[in-house]
Design a protein around this motif. Structure first.
Motif, PDB file in Angstrom:
ATOM      1  N   PRO A 134       0.829  -1.218   0.000  1.00 52.56           N
ATOM      2  CA  PRO A 134       0.000   0.000   0.000  1.00 52.56           C
ATOM      3  C   PRO A 134       0.860   1.264   0.000  1.00 52.56           C
ATOM      4  CG  PRO A 134      -0.072  -1.086   2.144  1.00 52.56           C
ATOM      5  CD  PRO A 134       0.720  -1.975   1.232  1.00 52.56           C
ATOM      6  N   TYR A 135       0.331   2.312  -0.606  1.00 52.40           N
ATOM      7  CA  TYR A 135       0.998   3.614  -0.557  1.00 52.40           C
ATOM      8  C   TYR A 135       0.883   4.165   0.864  1.00 52.40           C
ATOM      9  CZ  TYR A 135       1.419   3.767  -5.620  1.00 52.40           C
ATOM     10  OH  TYR A 135       1.744   3.496  -6.915  1.00 52.40           O
ATOM     11  N   ILE A 136       1.855   4.940   1.266  1.00 56.13           N
ATOM     12  CA  ILE A 136       1.857   5.543   2.596  1.00 56.13           C
ATOM     13  C   ILE A 136       1.335   6.968   2.461  1.00 56.13           C
ATOM     14  CG2 ILE A 136       3.343   6.280   4.498  1.00 56.13           C
ATOM     15  CD1 ILE A 136       5.042   3.723   3.108  1.00 56.13           C
ATOM     16  N   TYR A 137       0.327   7.287   3.290  1.00 57.71           N
ATOM     17  CA  TYR A 137      -0.305   8.609   3.247  1.00 57.71           C
ATOM     18  C   TYR A 137      -0.246   9.213   4.645  1.00 57.71           C
ATOM     19  CZ  TYR A 137      -3.973  12.129   3.048  1.00 57.71           C
ATOM     20  OH  TYR A 137      -4.667  13.304   3.132  1.00 57.71           O
ATOM     21  N   ARG A 138       0.192  10.471   4.720  1.00 56.93           N
ATOM     22  CA  ARG A 138       0.219  11.219   5.986  1.00 56.93           C
ATOM     23  C   ARG A 138      -0.316  12.619   5.732  1.00 56.93           C
ATOM     24  NH1 ARG A 138       5.782   8.706   6.871  1.00 56.93           N
ATOM     25  NH2 ARG A 138       6.505  10.347   5.494  1.00 56.93           N
ATOM     26  N   SER A 139      -1.229  13.039   6.600  1.00 58.46           N
ATOM     27  CA  SER A 139      -1.743  14.401   6.503  1.00 58.46           C
ATOM     28  C   SER A 139      -2.049  14.898   7.914  1.00 58.46           C
ATOM     29  CB  SER A 139      -3.004  14.436   5.658  1.00 58.46           C
ATOM     30  OG  SER A 139      -3.513  15.748   5.582  1.00 58.46           O
ATOM     31  N   PRO A 140      -1.458  15.975   8.319  1.00 58.68           N
ATOM     32  CA  PRO A 140      -0.567  16.846   7.556  1.00 58.68           C
ATOM     33  C   PRO A 140       0.783  16.182   7.327  1.00 58.68           C
ATOM     34  CG  PRO A 140      -0.776  17.633   9.806  1.00 58.68           C
ATOM     35  CD  PRO A 140      -1.703  16.477   9.667  1.00 58.68           C
ATOM     36  N   GLY A 141       1.401  16.531   6.247  1.00 58.55           N
ATOM     37  CA  GLY A 141       2.681  15.929   5.894  1.00 58.55           C
ATOM     38  C   GLY A 141       3.861  16.759   6.352  1.00 58.55           C
ATOM     39  N   GLU A 142       5.009  16.161   6.270  1.00 59.79           N
ATOM     40  CA  GLU A 142       6.248  16.855   6.623  1.00 59.79           C
ATOM     41  C   GLU A 142       6.750  17.732   5.469  1.00 59.79           C
ATOM     42  OE1 GLU A 142       9.075  13.874   7.771  1.00 59.79           O
ATOM     43  OE2 GLU A 142       7.723  13.028   9.282  1.00 59.79           O
ATOM     44  N   HIS A 143       6.298  17.440   4.257  1.00 57.01           N
ATOM     45  CA  HIS A 143       6.800  18.140   3.067  1.00 57.01           C
ATOM     46  C   HIS A 143       5.722  18.952   2.353  1.00 57.01           C
ATOM     47  CE1 HIS A 143      10.530  15.833   3.401  1.00 57.01           C
ATOM     48  NE2 HIS A 143       9.758  14.789   3.678  1.00 57.01           N
ATOM     49  N   GLY A 144       4.549  19.041   2.936  1.00 53.03           N
ATOM     50  CA  GLY A 144       3.441  19.765   2.332  1.00 53.03           C
ATOM     51  C   GLY A 144       2.170  19.428   3.084  1.00 53.03           C
ATOM     52  N   PRO A 145       1.027  19.765   2.502  1.00 52.49           N
ATOM     53  CA  PRO A 145      -0.227  19.465   3.195  1.00 52.49           C
ATOM     54  C   PRO A 145      -0.455  17.958   3.395  1.00 52.49           C
ATOM     55  CG  PRO A 145      -0.642  20.408   1.017  1.00 52.49           C
ATOM     56  CD  PRO A 145       0.825  20.454   1.239  1.00 52.49           C
ATOM     57  N   TYR A 146       0.138  17.155   2.541  1.00 49.34           N
ATOM     58  CA  TYR A 146       0.108  15.702   2.712  1.00 49.34           C
ATOM     59  C   TYR A 146       1.384  15.109   2.135  1.00 49.34           C
ATOM     60  CZ  TYR A 146      -1.134  15.427  -2.226  1.00 49.34           C
ATOM     61  OH  TYR A 146      -1.126  15.542  -3.590  1.00 49.34           O
ATOM     62  N   ASP A 147       1.751  13.944   2.618  1.00 48.21           N
ATOM     63  CA  ASP A 147       2.855  13.164   2.062  1.00 48.21           C
ATOM     64  C   ASP A 147       2.279  11.867   1.531  1.00 48.21           C
ATOM     65  OD1 ASP A 147       4.585  15.112   2.942  1.00 48.21           O
ATOM     66  OD2 ASP A 147       5.373  13.953   4.629  1.00 48.21           O
ATOM     67  N   LEU A 148       2.613  11.552   0.304  1.00 50.02           N
ATOM     68  CA  LEU A 148       2.171  10.312  -0.331  1.00 50.02           C
ATOM     69  C   LEU A 148       3.409   9.653  -0.908  1.00 50.02           C
ATOM     70  CD1 LEU A 148      -0.186   8.511  -1.205  1.00 50.02           C
ATOM     71  CD2 LEU A 148      -0.488   9.993  -3.185  1.00 50.02           C
ATOM     72  N   LEU A 149       3.688   8.414  -0.513  1.00 50.70           N
ATOM     73  CA  LEU A 149       4.921   7.789  -0.967  1.00 50.70           C
ATOM     74  C   LEU A 149       4.823   6.271  -1.025  1.00 50.70           C
ATOM     75  CD1 LEU A 149       7.355   7.134   1.786  1.00 50.70           C
ATOM     76  CD2 LEU A 149       5.713   8.910   2.272  1.00 50.70           C
ATOM     77  N   SER A 150       5.768   5.703  -1.764  1.00 57.61           N
ATOM     78  CA  SER A 150       5.997   4.264  -1.830  1.00 57.61           C
ATOM     79  C   SER A 150       7.462   4.046  -1.500  1.00 57.61           C
ATOM     80  CB  SER A 150       5.693   3.721  -3.225  1.00 57.61           C
ATOM     81  OG  SER A 150       6.169   2.400  -3.359  1.00 57.61           O
ATOM     82  N   TYR A 151       7.740   2.992  -0.746  1.00 53.82           N
ATOM     83  CA  TYR A 151       9.127   2.717  -0.374  1.00 53.82           C
ATOM     84  C   TYR A 151       9.892   1.946  -1.451  1.00 53.82           C
ATOM     85  CZ  TYR A 151       8.414   4.438   4.361  1.00 53.82           C
ATOM     86  OH  TYR A 151       8.175   5.241   5.439  1.00 53.82           O
ATOM     87  N   GLY A 152       9.313   1.736  -2.587  1.00 57.44           N
ATOM     88  CA  GLY A 152      10.024   1.094  -3.690  1.00 57.44           C
ATOM     89  C   GLY A 152      10.015  -0.423  -3.589  1.00 57.44           C
ATOM     90  N   ALA A 153      10.924  -1.047  -4.318  1.00 52.78           N
ATOM     91  CA  ALA A 153      10.939  -2.504  -4.455  1.00 52.78           C
ATOM     92  C   ALA A 153      11.215  -3.210  -3.134  1.00 52.78           C
ATOM     93  CB  ALA A 153      11.968  -2.921  -5.497  1.00 52.78           C
ATOM     94  N   ASP A 154      12.066  -2.630  -2.293  1.00 52.75           N
ATOM     95  CA  ASP A 154      12.429  -3.311  -1.048  1.00 52.75           C
ATOM     96  C   ASP A 154      11.438  -3.062   0.088  1.00 52.75           C
ATOM     97  OD1 ASP A 154      13.020  -0.680  -0.493  1.00 52.75           O
ATOM     98  OD2 ASP A 154      15.069  -1.062   0.215  1.00 52.75           O
ATOM     99  N   GLY A 155      10.551  -2.073  -0.055  1.00 53.05           N
ATOM    100  CA  GLY A 155       9.573  -1.791   0.984  1.00 53.05           C
ATOM    101  C   GLY A 155      10.160  -1.144   2.221  1.00 53.05           C
ATOM    102  N   MET A 156      11.385  -0.652   2.135  1.00 58.29           N
ATOM    103  CA  MET A 156      12.080  -0.039   3.270  1.00 58.29           C
ATOM    104  C   MET A 156      12.368   1.427   2.947  1.00 58.29           C
ATOM    105  SD  MET A 156      12.669  -2.751   5.266  1.00 58.29           S
ATOM    106  CE  MET A 156      14.051  -2.354   6.294  1.00 58.29           C
ATOM    107  N   PRO A 157      12.354   2.298   3.974  1.00 55.04           N
ATOM    108  CA  PRO A 157      12.690   3.700   3.709  1.00 55.04           C
ATOM    109  C   PRO A 157      14.103   3.848   3.158  1.00 55.04           C
ATOM    110  CG  PRO A 157      11.753   3.429   5.907  1.00 55.04           C
ATOM    111  CD  PRO A 157      11.987   2.059   5.358  1.00 55.04           C
ATOM    112  N   GLY A 158      14.283   4.842   2.301  1.00 52.06           N
ATOM    113  CA  GLY A 158      15.587   5.085   1.692  1.00 52.06           C
ATOM    114  C   GLY A 158      15.835   4.132   0.538  1.00 52.06           C
ATOM    115  N   GLY A 159      17.072   4.006   0.156  1.00 55.23           N
ATOM    116  CA  GLY A 159      17.431   3.093  -0.921  1.00 55.23           C
ATOM    117  C   GLY A 159      17.815   3.833  -2.181  1.00 55.23           C
TER     118      GLY A 159
END
Length: 171
Positions: A134-159
């Motif tokens: 699943p996509y990760i959704y945060r509101s309010p976000g750290e980088h704008g009104p919301y943060d929407l992200l995917s951790y990529g192939a490994d499913g871990m932050p960074g990379g």
């Protein structure tokens, strides 16, 4: 003009006699021995050489195809994040705010008691990222009104590369 044959069968036998008598027994035997001594198939060495060549070609070409698949997944994730962002913006125009982290992106398809909700804002359920997470959704976000992200192939932050995070705030 006279012919040495009376009918067509005599002509055929005459041609056959002529051809056979023109060839010596040595030439007929040479042809038969050439036919018998000619290779009827491929040797094991020839087959192994062909298999090695095919193996080398596969080893050179296959990684390029695999890499293209990974690039396609990255592009698909970016496109999905962009489309989800558009749906979130539309919801904000109707409701006056983005859904909270607790309401999540499910608010794009279900009202969840939000006043002025005029959805659904997606035709289908909220999709998973191309790696099945699943996509990760945060509101309010750290980088704008919301943060929407995917951790990529490994499913871990960074990379890096295929494992890099795909985010809504980095174009």
């Amino acid at each position: 003009m006279t012919y040495p044959f009376n009918n067509i069968l005599d002509f055929r036998f005459w041609i056959l006699d002529f051809v056979v008598s023109a060839q010596s027994n040595d030439s007929i035997q040479n042809r038969q021995s050439k036919i018998q001594n000619s290779p009827q198939g491929f040797t094991l060495v020839e087959l192994l050489v062909v298999m090695v060549i095919i193996g080398l070609l596969v080893a050179l070409v296959a990684p390029r195809f695999i890499r293209q698949e990974e690039k396609a997944k990255l592009k698909a994730a970016r496109a999905q994040i962009e489309l989800l962002g558009t749906a979130l913006d539309t919801l904000r125009l109707d409701v006056g705010r983005y859904p909270t982290t607790e309401e999540g992106m499910e608010a794009l398809t279900l009202s969840k008691g939000i006043p002025k909700w005029d959805g659904p804002y997606l035709k289908k359920e909220v999709p998973l990222d191309p790696w099945g997470k699943p996509y990760i959704y945060r509101s309010p976000g750290e980088h704008g009104p919301y943060d929407l992200l995917s951790y990529g192939a490994d499913g871990m932050p960074g990379g890096e590369s295929d494992n890099a995070d795909i985010t809504s705030w980095s174009g």
